[in-house]
Design a protein around this motif. Structure first.
Motif, short mmCIF file in Angstrom:
data_model
loop_
_atom_site.label_atom_id
_atom_site.label_comp_id
_atom_site.label_asym_id
_atom_site.label_seq_id
_atom_site.Cartn_x
_atom_site.Cartn_y
_atom_site.Cartn_z
N ARG A 7 0.84 -1.21 0.00
CA ARG A 7 0.00 0.00 0.00
C ARG A 7 0.87 1.25 0.00
O ARG A 7 0.56 2.24 -0.68
N ARG A 8 1.94 1.23 0.77
CA ARG A 8 2.85 2.38 0.80
C ARG A 8 3.46 2.61 -0.59
O ARG A 8 3.56 3.75 -1.06
N ALA A 9 3.88 1.53 -1.23
CA ALA A 9 4.49 1.66 -2.55
C ALA A 9 3.47 2.16 -3.58
O ALA A 9 3.78 3.01 -4.41
N LEU A 10 2.26 1.65 -3.51
CA LEU A 10 1.22 2.09 -4.44
C LEU A 10 0.91 3.57 -4.24
O LEU A 10 0.75 4.33 -5.21
N TYR A 11 0.85 4.01 -2.99
CA TYR A 11 0.61 5.43 -2.70
C TYR A 11 1.72 6.28 -3.31
O TYR A 11 1.47 7.36 -3.86
N ALA A 12 2.96 5.79 -3.24
CA ALA A 12 4.11 6.57 -3.71
C ALA A 12 4.13 6.69 -5.24
O ALA A 12 4.42 7.76 -5.77
N VAL A 13 3.80 5.62 -5.95
CA VAL A 13 3.96 5.66 -7.42
C VAL A 13 2.68 6.01 -8.16
O VAL A 13 2.72 6.42 -9.31
N PRO A 28 -1.61 4.88 -9.09
CA PRO A 28 -2.24 3.66 -9.61
C PRO A 28 -1.84 3.29 -11.03
O PRO A 28 -1.64 2.10 -11.33
N GLU A 29 -1.75 4.27 -11.92
CA GLU A 29 -1.45 3.93 -13.31
C GLU A 29 -0.06 3.37 -13.45
O GLU A 29 0.16 2.35 -14.11
N ARG A 30 0.92 4.02 -12.84
CA ARG A 30 2.30 3.51 -12.91
C ARG A 30 2.41 2.17 -12.20
O ARG A 30 3.16 1.29 -12.63
N TRP A 31 1.66 2.00 -11.12
CA TRP A 31 1.66 0.73 -10.38
C TRP A 31 1.19 -0.42 -11.28
O TRP A 31 1.80 -1.48 -11.33
N ARG A 32 0.08 -0.19 -12.00
CA ARG A 32 -0.44 -1.23 -12.90
C ARG A 32 0.61 -1.60 -13.95
O ARG A 32 0.81 -2.77 -14.26
N ARG A 33 1.26 -0.58 -14.51
CA ARG A 33 2.23 -0.84 -15.57
C ARG A 33 3.45 -1.57 -15.02
O ARG A 33 4.01 -2.45 -15.67
N MET A 34 3.87 -1.23 -13.80
CA MET A 34 4.99 -1.94 -13.17
C MET A 34 4.64 -3.40 -12.95
O MET A 34 5.47 -4.30 -13.16
N ALA A 35 3.40 -3.66 -12.54
CA ALA A 35 2.99 -5.04 -12.30
C ALA A 35 2.94 -5.83 -13.60
O ALA A 35 3.28 -7.02 -13.64
N ILE A 36 2.53 -5.19 -14.67
CA ILE A 36 2.50 -5.86 -15.98
C ILE A 36 3.91 -6.27 -16.39
O ILE A 36 4.15 -7.39 -16.85
N TRP A 67 -7.96 -1.30 -3.85
CA TRP A 67 -7.70 -0.41 -2.71
C TRP A 67 -7.80 1.04 -3.18
O TRP A 67 -7.11 1.46 -4.11
N GLU A 68 -8.70 1.76 -2.56
CA GLU A 68 -8.85 3.17 -2.90
C GLU A 68 -7.76 3.97 -2.20
O GLU A 68 -7.72 4.05 -0.97
N ILE A 69 -6.90 4.56 -2.97
CA ILE A 69 -5.76 5.30 -2.40
C ILE A 69 -6.29 6.50 -1.61
O ILE A 69 -7.01 7.34 -2.16
#
Length: 419
Positions: free
Chosen positions: A320-326, A328-336, A361-363
């Motif tokens: 959650r901390r990492a997702l907050y930092a980057v 949602p859109e960048r997070w999805r692309r990193m996971a891909i 998770w709603e940021i």
């Protein structure tokens, strides 16, 4: 996979919705009423025969530009001389623009430029085009004209240059990239050997192309379903290093393309470019400059390095901390990208779960702002931002649990300490 090609390519497009639209009929009727022949040409016909969506409709005609404008205006349509030196007039019917171009043949070529002569010969017009599947015509009744064997090539999923391939490339070196892009988009078979040999022989001409033209064509290629296959051929023949100035990671791109297909994802060409050639920050800066990427495009390039893999080992709060930092859109692309880098199905599933966190998770939004600090009597200045950053860091470390009231109380206490 490339688009499914019907077992038998139709020989007529009669009744096609795009052909029957009032605006299409209006332009074709205006030219016919003035005694000129007109046919839909190129990508419109190709895509319609494949059962794919048709967007812009290009029209070829025996009318000269002046005659086209006169015919359009006589029918009450707008006509704009957008490229009359090359025979093109934009005709607007029912607020929809159509490019209407006089049949042409090249008299002399100068790289991508040519001196043309208008003609009434449909076969001559076809011979100046790049690929046979782009030299298909359709008249107002839906009847297909195929002067150069494009229907057979379309049925065979074959991308083939018209005439002498090297001559076509010398006319415009961008046709090298278009050859690979069309192969990636339309072909499921081995690449045309004659076309590939011609591209290899004329590879040096790529250096003369503008970065903007290369960028546009490369990103279109990377969107195609067969992008990994085409890029692998390009790498084997030295085109990718020539274009990018970087060694490509073909395997990683192939895995990403396969996962896109498995997940039915809309391809992200900048993400595909990232996995192909961005391993460190220097690569991103290099590509942004070499391809003249926009600021937004450069921002969307991800640095694909081993540190990305650390995210999969985080606990729930760490994620959650990492997702907050980057974000949602960048997070999805990193996971891909993480999934494409994975070694096993379990690791791919773990990355998919990680990416889904951006949906489940709603940021939260940090509840405090500068006005909350000013309300406590502190003077404007750097201390305000520092205080907010300090409180926000503690809020994040506490897994976002503290509410606005608790944070304001903490802020007030810190403000008093700073007086």
């Amino acid at each position: 996979m490339p688009p499914a090609v019907p077992a038998t390519i139709p020989t007529s497009l009669a009744g096609a919705p795009w052909l029957e639209r009032p605006e299409t009929r209006a332009v074709l009727s205006a030219l016919a009423a003035a005694g000129h022949e007109a046919r839909i040409v190129g990508g419109t016909v190709r895509n319609a025969l494949l059962g794919e969506p048709v967007t812009d409709i290009d029209i070829a005609t025996t009318a000269t530009p002046d005659e086209t404008m006169a015919a359009a205006r006589a029918a009450g349509l707008d006509a704009i001389p957008t490229g009359v030196s090359h025979g093109t007039v934009t005709v607007v019917a029912h607020h929809v623009p159509f490019e209407v171009t006089t049949l042409r043949e090249d008299v002399e070529t100068f790289g991508r430029h040519a001196r043309v002569a208008f003609t009434a010969d449909w076969a001559a017009d076809a011979r100046r085009r790049d690929f046979t599947i782009n030299a298909l015509y359709c008249d107002a009744n839906g009847t297909i004209s195929d002067p150069l064997g494009g229907l057979a090539d379309l049925a065979a999923r074959r991308v083939r240059f018209i005439g002498d391939a090297r001559e076509r490339i010398r006319e415009d070196a961008l046709r090298i990239l278009r050859f690979f892009r069309f192969h990636a988009r339309y072909s499921a078979e081995a690449i045309d050997a004659e076309g590939l040999a011609a591209c290899a022989a004329e590879r040096h001409l790529l250096a003369k192309l503008s970065a903007e033209r290369v960028r546009a064509e490369l990103l279109k290629l990377l969107e195609a379903p067969g992008a990994a296959r085409a890029i692998a051929v390009m790498a084997a023949y030295g085109f990718i290093v020539e274009i990018l100035g970087r060694a490509p990671r073909i395997g990683l791109l192939a895995r990403l393309v396969a996962l896109d297909a498995d997940h039915r994802r809309v391809p992200d060409p900048l993400l595909r470019l990232s996995v192909l050639a961005v391993a460190v920050e220097e690569d991103r800066d290099h590509l942004a400059q070499r391809l003249r990427l926009s600021r937004e495009e450069a921002r969307d390039l991800l640095v694909i390095d081993p540190r990305l893999m650390a995210h999969i080992d985080l606990d729930a709060a760490g994620r959650r901390r990492a997702l907050y930092a980057v974000g949602p859109e960048r997070w999805r692309r990193m996971a891909i990208v993480g999934a494409a880098s994975a070694e096993t199905p379990d690791e791919i599933a773990a990355w998919d779960t990680l990416g889904a966190l951006a949906e489940t998770w709603e940021i939260p939004k940090f509840p405090l702002a500068g006005r909350d600090v000013l309300a406590l009597g502190l003077a404007p200045g750097p201390r305000i931002g520092a205080l907010l950053a300090e409180i926000e860091a503690e809020w994040i470390a506490g897994d976002f649990a503290a509410d606005a009231a608790a944070l304001k109380a903490r802020l007030a206490s810190r403000a008093r300490e700073s007086h």
